[in-house]
Design an enzyme around this catalytic site. Structure first.
Site, PDB file in Angstrom:
ATOM      1  N   ASP A 144       0.877  -1.304   0.152  1.00 14.30           N
ATOM      2  CA  ASP A 144       0.043  -0.223   0.017  1.00 14.30           C
ATOM      3  C   ASP A 144       0.969   1.549  -0.572  1.00 14.30           C
ATOM      4  O   ASP A 144       0.088   2.322   0.320  1.00 14.30           O
ATOM      5  CB  ASP A 144      -0.375   0.534   1.072  1.00 14.30           C
ATOM      6  CG  ASP A 144      -1.513  -0.973   1.312  1.00 14.30           C
ATOM      7  OD1 ASP A 144      -2.422  -1.900   0.435  1.00 14.30           O
ATOM      8  OD2 ASP A 144      -1.718  -1.388   2.122  1.00 14.30           O
TER       9      ASP A 144
ATOM     10  N   LYS B 258       2.455   2.316  -5.076  1.00 13.95           N
ATOM     11  CA  LYS B 258       3.157   1.608  -6.804  1.00 13.95           C
ATOM     12  C   LYS B 258       2.288   2.018  -7.987  1.00 13.95           C
ATOM     13  O   LYS B 258       2.793   1.522  -8.554  1.00 13.95           O
ATOM     14  CB  LYS B 258       3.673   0.254  -6.577  1.00 13.95           C
ATOM     15  CG  LYS B 258       4.279  -0.220  -5.010  1.00 13.95           C
ATOM     16  CD  LYS B 258       4.712  -1.606  -5.247  1.00 13.95           C
ATOM     17  CE  LYS B 258       3.649  -2.228  -4.317  1.00 13.95           C
ATOM     18  NZ  LYS B 258       2.598  -2.033  -3.020  1.00 13.95           N
TER      19      LYS B 258
ATOM     20  N   GLY C 209      -3.965  -4.164  -4.322  1.00 15.49           N
ATOM     21  CA  GLY C 209      -4.472  -2.890  -5.569  1.00 15.49           C
ATOM     22  C   GLY C 209      -3.711  -1.608  -5.143  1.00 15.49           C
ATOM     23  O   GLY C 209      -3.736  -1.679  -4.943  1.00 15.49           O
ATOM     24  N   HIS C 210      -3.350  -1.764  -7.155  1.00 20.27           N
ATOM     25  CA  HIS C 210      -3.158  -0.233  -7.201  1.00 20.27           C
ATOM     26  C   HIS C 210      -3.616   1.167  -7.873  1.00 20.27           C
ATOM     27  O   HIS C 210      -4.154   0.539  -8.900  1.00 20.27           O
ATOM     28  CB  HIS C 210      -1.801  -0.969  -8.363  1.00 20.27           C
ATOM     29  CG  HIS C 210      -1.151  -1.849  -7.418  1.00 20.27           C
ATOM     30  ND1 HIS C 210       0.555  -2.255  -8.243  1.00 20.27           N
ATOM     31  CD2 HIS C 210      -0.982  -2.243  -6.825  1.00 20.27           C
ATOM     32  CE1 HIS C 210       1.065  -2.619  -7.952  1.00 20.27           C
ATOM     33  NE2 HIS C 210       0.468  -2.720  -6.422  1.00 20.27           N
TER      34      HIS C 210
ATOM     35  N   GLN D 275       1.904  -6.065  -3.461  1.00 15.07           N
ATOM     36  CA  GLN D 275       2.794  -5.707  -2.083  1.00 15.07           C
ATOM     37  C   GLN D 275       4.019  -5.398  -1.252  1.00 15.07           C
ATOM     38  O   GLN D 275       4.076  -4.086  -2.524  1.00 15.07           O
ATOM     39  CB  GLN D 275       2.434  -6.941  -1.590  1.00 15.07           C
ATOM     40  CG  GLN D 275       1.199  -8.563  -1.747  1.00 15.07           C
ATOM     41  CD  GLN D 275       0.984  -9.522  -2.261  1.00 15.07           C
ATOM     42  OE1 GLN D 275       1.984  -9.332  -3.441  1.00 15.07           O
ATOM     43  NE2 GLN D 275       0.164  -8.894  -2.557  1.00 15.07           N
TER      44      GLN D 275
END
Length: 420
Positions: A14, A17, A41-42, A222
Site C-alpha cells: 500500500d 506503487k 490493488g494499485h 505488496q
C-alpha cells in the site's frame, strides 16, 4: 542492450506503487507484473479518472505500452475479466496491450474456498488473508499440483481441473468447512476459455528478447516486509515481493536488472495481522488514517497506521539493492506539530538497528523527533518551495538509509510528483 528496471514497495504494501508505475511508465514501452495476484490493488488517478489495477500492470493507460503478466503471478480469470471490462469502459483495448505468461498459475474457485476454510480453522492465529485464494494457489504451485494458464490450451484441461478440484474438496472437508464448490465453476470455466483471446507467451523468451532491444519496468505487488523469505514471517504473503522475485517471476538473470526504485510512505501502514513496532493506537494514528484515506483499495479494510520505521526501511533497501528512493504521501503529515521517526529497536530490552528474526518478540521503537513543517505540500511543484523543516526530514532519512530520495509525491495525481 537495455535493462529491466524495477519498482518495489519497501514496507507492508500500500505504498503507492500504482501511481508511481503510472508516472514512470511513460518512460518505458513495457511494464511487467512478476508476482502476486488480485489481493493487491494499485490505485491510479489521472485526468479525473480513478482505476484500481489488481492483476493488470499499471502501465495499461500509457499510450503504446505493452503490459505483461509474468510467470510468477497467480491469475483469477473471473476477476481479471471484470478488470479488463473496466479498462474497456475507459477506452482501452486490453487484448492489444496485455500479454500473459503460459506459466502463470490459475486461481481456481476451490482455492478461494480453501483459503476461507484455512483462515476459519486458524481462529485467533489467522494470518489476515484477503481470501482471494492466493496462498492455496501458491501452495499448489510449490507442491507441484497447480494448473497454469498454458494448461487451458490442452485437450484434457477439464480432467486436470476436476482432479485439482477433487483434491481441494477433500482438504476443505478435512477442515469441517461448509461450502458449495460448484457455485462459481461454470463462470470460472467460461472466463478461463476467454483468456485465450490474449496472446499467451513464453515469458522468459519474450522478456529477454524485449530487453535485448528496449527497456522494461517490472512492477512489484505488496511490499518487501511481506516477502515469503525476508518479511515478518509468518504474517507475510505467499510470493517473493523483493527484487529476487523479478528474476524468478519473469525469467531474467540478475545482471539484466538496472535501477531499483524503492517506494515508501512518509509513515507506515499495515493491513491484517502481524508485528508493527511503530503502530499508533491513539488519536494520532486515527488522524493519519483519515488524512491518508488508509483503507484497502480492494478490501476496504482500515489500515493500521504508525510512524515511519527507518530500521525496517534500511533493511528492505539492503535486501532489494535500492538505487532510487521514492517517498509517498508526504503531504499527509502537513498538520502535525511533531513528527517521529523510529531509528532503532529495543528487542527484549536490548537496543539494535537490525530487523529481528523473531518479529513476534517484544519490540519497542526508539524515536527521533522532528518539528512539523505546517505547510500544505500538496500545491508545491518544485523542490525549491519545500519548507526548511521538510528538507531536514528528507536529509535525515537519506543520511540514515544511505540512498537518495529521487522522487517525492505530494498528492495522488500524476502532476503532484516532484523529481529531485
Amino acid at each position: 542492450m537495455a535493462k529491466i528496471d524495477v519498482v518495489l514497495g519497501l514496507q507492508w504494501g500500500d505504498e503507492g506503487k500504482g501511481k508511481m508505475v503510472d508516472v514512470l511508465a511513460g518512460r518505458y514501452p513495457a511494464v511487467a507484473r512478476f508476482q502476486g495476484g488480485p489481493n493487491a490493488g494499485h490505485s491510479l488517478y489521472f485526468e479525473g479518472q480513478h482505476f484500481v489495477a489488481r492483476s493488470i500492470p499499471s502501465g495499461i493507460f500509457r499510450e503504446g505500452s505493452t503490459n505483461i503478466i509474468g510467470s510468477g503471478v497467480v491469475l483469477d480469470p473471473v476477476t481479471f475479466r471484470e478488470e479488463c471490462a473496466g479498462v474497456e469502459k475507459l477506452g482501452i483495448n486490453p487484448y492489444e496491450k496485455i500479454r500473459i505468461s503460459k506459466k502463470a498459475h490459475l486461481i481456481l474457485p476451490t482455492h478461494k474456498l480453501l483459503d476461507a476454510a484455512q483462515e476459519a480453522a486458524a481462529g485467533k492465529g489467522k494470518i489476515g488473508s484477503t481470501l482471494k485464494g492466493i496462498g492455496p494457489t501458491y501452495t499448489d504451485k510449490i507442491s507441484r499440483h497447480g494448473l497454469r494458464v498454458g494448461d487451458i490450451l490442452t485437450p484434457d484441461f477439464a480432467e486436470r481441473f476436476a482432479k485439482a478440484k477433487a483434491r481441494h474438496i477433500q482438504e476443505i472437508k478435512n477442515l469441517n468447512f461448509e461450502c458449495n464448490p460448484e457455485e462459481h465453476e461454470a463462470e470460472w470455466m467460461e472466463a478461463a476459455q476467454w483468456l485465450t483471446k490474449f496472446e499467451l507467451i513464453d515469458c522468459e523468451y519474450y522478456v529477454n528478447e524485449w530487453i535485448d532491444e528496449k527497456p522494461m519496468l517490472a512492477e512489484g505487488a505488496q511490499g518487501t516486509l511481506l516477502d515469503i523469505d525476508y518479511g515478518s514471517y509468518p504474517f507475510v504473503t505467499s510470493s517473493s515481493t523483493s527484487v529476487g522475485g523479478v528474476c524468478t517471476g519473469l525469467g531474467v538473470a540478475p545482471t539484466r536488472v538496472g535501477k531499483v526504485y524503492g517506494i515508501f510512505k512518509a509513515y507506515c501502514t499495515r493491513v491484517g495481522s502481524g508485528p508493527f513496532p511503530t503502530e499508533l493506537f491513539d488519536e494520532t494514528g486515527e488522524k493519519i488514517r483519515q488524512i491518508g484515506h488508509e483503507f484497502g483499495a480492494v478490501t476496504g479494510r482500515p489500515r493500521r497506521c504508525g510512524w515511519l520505521d527507518l530500521v525496517a526501511l534500511k533493511y528492505t533497501v539492503m535486501v532489494d539493492g535500492v538505487t532510487d528512493l521514492i517517498m509517498m504521501k508526504s503531504d499527509c503529515l502537513d498538520t502535525f506539530e511533531t513528527i517521529k521517526v523510529c531509528v532503532a529497536y529495543k528487542v527484549n530490552g536490548v537496543e539494535t538497528d537490525h530487523f529481528p528474526f523473531d518479529t513476534q518478540a517484544e519490540i519497542e521503537p526508539v524515536y527521533k523527533e522532528f518539528k512539523g513543517w505546517n505547510t500544505a505540500l500538496s500545491g508545491i511543484r518544485s523542490e525549491a518551495e519545500f519548507p526548511k523543516e521538510f528538507k531536514e526530514y528528507i536529509d535525515f532519512m537519506e543520511q540514515h538509509v544511505g540512498v537518495p530520495i529521487k522522487i517525492i509525491s505530494v498528492g495522488p495525481d500524476r502532476e503532484a510528483t516532484i523529481e529531485r
